[in-house]
Design an enzyme around this catalytic site. Structure first.
Site, PDB file in Angstrom:
ATOM      1  N   GLU A   1      -0.132  -2.896 -10.248  1.00 22.62           N
ATOM      2  CA  GLU A   1      -0.154  -3.682  -9.260  1.00 22.62           C
ATOM      3  C   GLU A   1       1.043  -4.534  -8.934  1.00 22.62           C
ATOM      4  O   GLU A   1       1.841  -4.613  -8.008  1.00 22.62           O
ATOM      5  CB  GLU A   1      -1.214  -4.723  -9.217  1.00 22.62           C
TER       6      GLU A   1
ATOM      7  N   GLU B   1       0.789  -1.216   0.028  1.00 22.91           N
ATOM      8  CA  GLU B   1       0.216  -0.147   0.026  1.00 22.91           C
ATOM      9  C   GLU B   1       0.818   1.180  -0.010  1.00 22.91           C
ATOM     10  O   GLU B   1       0.652   2.202  -0.689  1.00 22.91           O
ATOM     11  CB  GLU B   1      -1.097   0.189   1.201  1.00 22.91           C
TER      12      GLU B   1
END
Length: 257
Positions: free
Chosen positions: A189, A132
């Site tokens: 990602e 994150e």
């Protein structure tokens, strides 16, 4: 350049930094604006959680998440190349949701469910935290906004004065929306996966835990899914890619020990 070609390059990731982020700036979603909006949204989230007694500030789960967060912060600061200092903040919410997300400028939200339901180790918590934090450090939200703006151009909406204003309003709402919307692209990602491995390794967490984390995610997905997986798609190819990046992260981890 033809606008459709330009959009395709941006979405594919070829011109992510120089293309999509520039378009995001033009659309009123520059770094300072996004970070400020995210801060406002984060503060609102904390206030609401505090009022409905879902803000966790004392449980054993909170203490574990907070310890990992504090250990990773100085490492993340070393990786910050945005030109803007992040005011890293963490909110832990009491919820069975298996979820975690980050807003621009380093505002991290963790749900206790992701730790408790998956029975995560501290290193696996660090894998999520590092992932994150990398999204924030690489300004992936800004790139998503730029890609969306380019999609609007391709659809004939354009960046008129009114369009910029509307996009700016949307950016102002980003603090409460980021991390719970549409998935990031596969390239973003992958970037977060690789960056997360390096962050956790430099903080002294065994990067092998990133593999066991996503294996747990896949098993949970088979039992009905997790909110986290709606914005962070998990699959065999992803785990295989992390295995290829693991030796470099493992070398950093071993060197640090």
């Amino acid at each position: 350049m033809n606008k459709n070609i330009w959009m395709g390059l941006c979405v594919a990731g070829t011109l992510t930094l120089s293309g999509c982020t520039t378009i995001a700036d033009m659309a009123g979603a520059d770094t300072a604006t996004l970070n400020a909006a995210a801060s406002q949204g984060f503060n609102k989230t904390v206030q609401e959680a505090n009022s409905n007694k879902t803000l966790d500030t004392s449980s054993a789960t909170y203490k574990r998440i907070y310890a990992v967060f504090n250990r990773l912060k100085p490492v993340a600061d070393q990786y910050n190349q945005t030109g803007t200092r992040f005011d890293w903040q963490l909110a832990v919410l009491k919820s069975d949701q298996v979820n975690a997300y980050v807003a621009p400028g380093g505002k991290v939200v963790f749900y206790t469910g992701i730790v408790n339901k998956l029975n995560l180790t501290d290193a696996e918590i660090a894998a999520i935290m590092g992932h994150e934090m990398t999204h924030a450090l690489e300004e992936h939200s800004k790139q998503k906004i730029g890609a969306q703006a380019l999609t609007d151009i391709a659809l004939g909406i354009g960046l008129s004065a009114a369009g910029v204003g509307q996009t700016g309003t949307a950016a102002a709402q980003l603090g409460s929306q980021i991390g719970v919307g549409l998935p990031y692209s596969r390239s973003l990602e992958s970037q977060a996966d690789q960056g997360g491995l390096m962050l956790m390794a430099r903080a002294g967490y065994n990067p092998q835990a990133a593999i066991t984390l996503w294996e747990k995610m896949n098993k949970l997905d088979g039992k009905g899914g997790a909110t986290f997986l709606s914005t962070h798609p998990s699959n065999t190819q992803r785990i295989d890619a992390m295995r290829k990046n693991l030796p470099a992260a493992q070398a950093i981890y071993i060197q640090r020990k």
